[in-house]
Design a protein around this motif. Structure first.
Motif, mmCIF file in Angstrom:
data_model
loop_
_atom_site.group_PDB
_atom_site.id
_atom_site.type_symbol
_atom_site.label_atom_id
_atom_site.label_comp_id
_atom_site.label_asym_id
_atom_site.label_seq_id
_atom_site.Cartn_x
_atom_site.Cartn_y
_atom_site.Cartn_z
ATOM 1 N N THR A 152 0.837 -1.122 0.068
ATOM 2 C CA THR A 152 -0.042 -0.053 -0.041
ATOM 3 C C THR A 152 0.817 1.178 0.006
ATOM 4 O O THR A 152 2.056 1.256 -0.079
ATOM 5 C CB THR A 152 -0.987 0.199 1.192
ATOM 6 N N LEU A 153 0.385 2.384 -0.142
ATOM 7 C CA LEU A 153 1.089 3.860 -0.157
ATOM 8 C C LEU A 153 0.815 4.283 1.443
ATOM 9 O O LEU A 153 0.906 5.652 1.389
ATOM 10 C CB LEU A 153 0.431 4.647 -1.098
ATOM 11 N N ARG A 154 0.050 3.625 2.343
ATOM 12 C CA ARG A 154 0.004 4.285 3.402
ATOM 13 C C ARG A 154 1.154 4.723 4.185
ATOM 14 O O ARG A 154 2.108 3.834 4.441
ATOM 15 C CB ARG A 154 -1.166 3.322 4.367
ATOM 16 N N GLU A 155 1.180 5.694 4.950
ATOM 17 C CA GLU A 155 2.380 6.356 5.799
ATOM 18 C C GLU A 155 2.640 5.418 7.049
ATOM 19 O O GLU A 155 3.724 4.905 7.253
ATOM 20 C CB GLU A 155 2.122 7.749 6.310
ATOM 21 N N GLY A 156 1.354 4.939 7.510
ATOM 22 C CA GLY A 156 1.546 3.959 8.699
ATOM 23 C C GLY A 156 2.462 2.754 8.334
ATOM 24 O O GLY A 156 2.941 2.203 9.234
ATOM 25 N N ASP A 157 2.141 2.196 7.166
ATOM 26 C CA ASP A 157 2.872 1.189 6.921
ATOM 27 C C ASP A 157 4.498 1.218 6.669
ATOM 28 O O ASP A 157 5.221 0.359 7.026
ATOM 29 C CB ASP A 157 2.261 0.496 5.414
ATOM 30 N N ARG A 158 4.696 2.402 6.208
ATOM 31 C CA ARG A 158 6.305 3.007 6.246
ATOM 32 C C ARG A 158 6.684 3.013 7.666
ATOM 33 O O ARG A 158 7.971 2.553 7.869
ATOM 34 C CB ARG A 158 6.334 4.298 5.631
ATOM 35 N N VAL A 159 5.950 3.363 8.723
ATOM 36 C CA VAL A 159 6.390 3.563 10.178
ATOM 37 C C VAL A 159 6.670 2.218 10.491
ATOM 38 O O VAL A 159 7.628 1.633 11.265
ATOM 39 C CB VAL A 159 5.311 4.410 10.578
ATOM 40 N N ASP A 160 5.621 1.372 10.269
ATOM 41 C CA ASP A 160 5.696 -0.179 10.661
ATOM 42 C C ASP A 160 6.941 -0.808 10.188
ATOM 43 O O ASP A 160 7.486 -1.519 10.796
ATOM 44 C CB ASP A 160 4.544 -0.914 10.253
ATOM 45 N N GLY A 161 7.340 -0.513 8.756
ATOM 46 C CA GLY A 161 8.425 -0.995 8.237
ATOM 47 C C GLY A 161 9.783 -0.637 9.057
ATOM 48 O O GLY A 161 10.596 -1.208 9.209
ATOM 49 N N LYS A 162 9.827 0.662 9.405
ATOM 50 C CA LYS A 162 10.838 1.178 9.994
ATOM 51 C C LYS A 162 11.197 0.581 11.477
ATOM 52 O O LYS A 162 12.051 0.387 11.973
ATOM 53 C CB LYS A 162 10.713 2.678 10.286
ATOM 54 N N ILE A 163 9.941 0.270 12.147
ATOM 55 C CA ILE A 163 9.960 -0.429 13.287
ATOM 56 C C ILE A 163 10.722 -1.744 13.412
ATOM 57 O O ILE A 163 11.653 -2.279 13.974
ATOM 58 C CB ILE A 163 8.641 -0.490 14.027
ATOM 59 N N ILE A 164 10.136 -2.525 12.213
ATOM 60 C CA ILE A 164 10.516 -3.747 12.288
ATOM 61 C C ILE A 164 12.152 -3.890 11.607
ATOM 62 O O ILE A 164 12.751 -4.722 12.371
ATOM 63 C CB ILE A 164 9.788 -4.419 10.906
ATOM 64 N N LEU A 165 12.665 -2.838 10.765
ATOM 65 C CA LEU A 165 14.030 -2.872 10.431
ATOM 66 C C LEU A 165 14.780 -2.291 11.557
ATOM 67 O O LEU A 165 16.080 -2.940 11.701
ATOM 68 C CB LEU A 165 14.234 -2.168 9.272
ATOM 69 N N SER B 132 11.474 0.220 -4.087
ATOM 70 C CA SER B 132 10.939 1.481 -3.867
ATOM 71 C C SER B 132 10.258 1.673 -2.257
ATOM 72 O O SER B 132 10.706 2.672 -1.900
ATOM 73 C CB SER B 132 9.700 1.700 -4.805
ATOM 74 N N PHE B 133 9.700 0.847 -1.915
ATOM 75 C CA PHE B 133 9.302 0.811 -0.412
ATOM 76 C C PHE B 133 10.606 1.035 0.466
ATOM 77 O O PHE B 133 10.611 1.930 1.490
ATOM 78 C CB PHE B 133 8.640 -0.664 -0.034
ATOM 79 N N LEU B 134 11.591 0.087 0.249
ATOM 80 C CA LEU B 134 12.711 0.503 0.977
ATOM 81 C C LEU B 134 13.518 1.650 0.939
ATOM 82 O O LEU B 134 14.005 2.267 1.772
ATOM 83 C CB LEU B 134 13.867 -0.880 0.809
ATOM 84 N N GLU B 135 13.500 2.135 -0.355
ATOM 85 C CA GLU B 135 14.033 3.540 -0.540
ATOM 86 C C GLU B 135 13.425 4.573 0.323
ATOM 87 O O GLU B 135 13.889 5.664 0.948
ATOM 88 C CB GLU B 135 14.081 3.814 -2.279
ATOM 89 N N GLU B 136 12.108 4.356 0.240
ATOM 90 C CA GLU B 136 11.333 5.445 1.038
ATOM 91 C C GLU B 136 11.619 5.375 2.418
ATOM 92 O O GLU B 136 11.529 6.638 2.931
ATOM 93 C CB GLU B 136 9.874 5.113 0.419
ATOM 94 N N ILE B 137 11.466 4.231 3.020
ATOM 95 C CA ILE B 137 11.653 4.183 4.537
ATOM 96 C C ILE B 137 13.120 4.722 4.784
ATOM 97 O O ILE B 137 13.229 5.080 5.950
ATOM 98 C CB ILE B 137 11.091 2.994 5.161
ATOM 99 N N GLU B 138 14.158 4.070 3.779
ATOM 100 C CA GLU B 138 15.374 4.840 4.186
ATOM 101 C C GLU B 138 15.473 6.313 4.023
ATOM 102 O O GLU B 138 16.002 6.891 4.906
ATOM 103 C CB GLU B 138 16.242 4.132 3.209
ATOM 104 N N GLU B 139 14.884 7.070 3.015
ATOM 105 C CA GLU B 139 14.980 8.521 2.924
ATOM 106 C C GLU B 139 13.971 9.154 3.979
ATOM 107 O O GLU B 139 14.535 10.078 4.681
ATOM 108 C CB GLU B 139 14.628 8.820 1.689
#
Lengths: 225, 225
Positions: B148-161, B193-200
């Motif tokens: 998805t393009l949801r901000e919440g999912d990006r935050v979750d991804g960061k927490i996991i990483l 793309s997802f990883l690039e986004e959460i990295e930036e």
């Protein structure tokens, strides 16, 4: 009114009648009564006898769920609900390291019959092989039929039963159940997709099921029993 | 008068009570897979979640579940109102007056499939009786977060990483992305793309070795075309 839980906490560990008398400062007759109560509520179990033939009891702080004497008013006492792998490891000679956690979050415990069907549903070789020993612990064939039916595994159960009884001791299946299971042989099923044994062709043909186990695999189950 | 921003989320305890209620309402046995925030809650990574994402093996299972939650007062909502845009393979969304929302999928989760390998890797099975829920593993949760393009999912991804970096199997992620590509999904591109986004934007730290392997794979796929 004796508080069973406090009693169990006070006596937790290995005890003999003498040690119980000392801890609680009571006579031996009272100590026997307490042990009898603890056994009834599932907190105590006799584990062995000493060289002088005295009994040793293992007393736990929480009751074992399989005691049918625990009444409902003690339901707030935490009960250990055995999951799939605990049941299999307790009853099978082939032990398993759980590949996933099986949590029972409901009032009823997981029965042997349901555990057998759940093991087959995992489609994992060693889990299914290990669970075949549960055929010797079946308490209710009707229950087994019910779980096999709702999971579309009737002919699979029949095939695995016929296979298992060639190698190890199993409980005798109800003859009517066998007739009901045989009604499900029209649909071909594979216990583990992609794996079919060259052995036991007669059982595979009768039940229209692909069995993944070879003779050597079944002999492992036999030798460990 | 300003409207107060209500935090519409559900915690694990309430979610478990809800699932027990649904299990008691279901007419037939249903098995499904929990992904996203729900899976993270069961693995104690998150405390609350906005939506309960469930993936079913068949349409029939989803219909049975749907009928049960409709009986409990849930109503169908349009996915566009939830996701903010039209998406491919949208879930069926159900809401009620409570904080929780159900997103129901059948095998396909927007841009990804819940593949057989993902199903085999599940880390928990929660048995509520008639309802059984399997929880996908951490690496697979991370893969699906890029759907998805949801901000919440990006935050979750960061927490996991950040916090569970040691538990992530990067080799397994690469293998699973290959499987997804073979099933026709643009898995490598989407995940990259997802990883690039959460990295930036989130400042997550991704292993350089993995990023290089990912880039090589994407280059090979582009060259093939």
């Amino acid at each position: 009114m004796i508080d069973i839980q406090k009693l169990a906490l006070r006596l937790e560990g290995l005890q003999t009648i003498n040690t119980i008398c000392k801890i609680l400062n009571v006579k031996t007759s009272s100590a026997y009564e307490y042990i009898s109560l603890l056994k009834k509520w599932g907190y105590s179990k006799e584990i062995r006898r000493t060289s002088t033939n005295k009994r040793i009891y293992a007393i736990r702080r929480t009751p074992i769920i399989r005691s049918k004497f625990i009444p409902e008013e003690y339901s707030e006492i935490p009960r250990i609900k055995q999951g799939l792998f605990e049941i299999i490891n307790e009853n099978s000679p082939i032990k398993l390291v759980p590949s996933f956690e099986y949590k029972v979050q409901r009032e009823e415990r997981l029965t042997i019959e349901e555990a057998l069907v759940e093991a087959i549903k995992t489609k994992k070789f060693r889990v299914i092989l290990s669970s075949l020993a549960l055929f010797n612990k079946i308490e209710n064939w009707k229950r087994l039929y019910y779980f096999a039916k709702i999971n579309n595994l009737k002919n699979v159960i029949g095939a695995l039963y016929d296979l298992t009884r060639l190698f190890i001791r199993v409980k005798r299946m109800d003859s009517r159940l066998r007739i009901f299971l045989l009604k499900d042989i029209k649909i071909h099923r594979s216990i583990i997709p992609g794996i079919k044994s060259p052995d036991f062709e007669d059982i595979q043909k009768l039940w229209n099921v692909d069995i993944p186990f070879r003779k050597d695999d079944m002999l492992k189950l036999k030798w460990n029993t | 008068m300003k409207k107060e921003n209500k935090i519409e989320k559900i915690d694990l305890v309430n979610q478990e009570e809800l699932f027990k209620l649904i299990s008691n309402t279901l007419k037939q046995q249903v098995e499904c897979f929990a992904i996203g925030g729900t899976a993270m809650m069961y693995q104690k990574i998150k405390d609350v979640t906005k939506d309960i994402d469930l993936v079913f093996n068949t349409k029939e299972d989803k219909e049975i579940f749907k009928n049960a939650i409709k009986e409990l007062g849930y109503k169908e909502a349009r996915p566009e109102t939830v996701y903010g845009r039209k998406i491919i393979n949208p879930p069926e969304v159900f809401v009620s007056s409570g904080p929780e929302r159900f997103d129901l999928f059948v095998n396909e989760v927007i841009d990804f499939y819940l593949s057989e390998s993902m199903k085999q890797r599940c880390v928990q099975l929660i048995d509520y009786g008639i309802l059984k829920i399997k929880i996908v593993n951490l690496s697979d949760i991370l893969i699906m977060k890029c759907a998805t393009l949801r901000e919440g999912d990006r935050v979750d991804g960061k927490i996991i990483l950040d916090i569970y970096r040691d538990k992530i199997d990067w080799g397994q992620i690469l293998n699973e992305l290959e499987v997804q590509e073979s099933l026709g999904k643009k898995a490598f591109q989407n995940f990259s793309s997802f990883l690039e986004e959460i990295e930036e934007k989130q400042g997550a730290d991704i292993p350089q070795e993995f990023k290089n392997k990912l880039k090589n794979k994407i280059r090979k796929i582009k060259d093939k075309k």
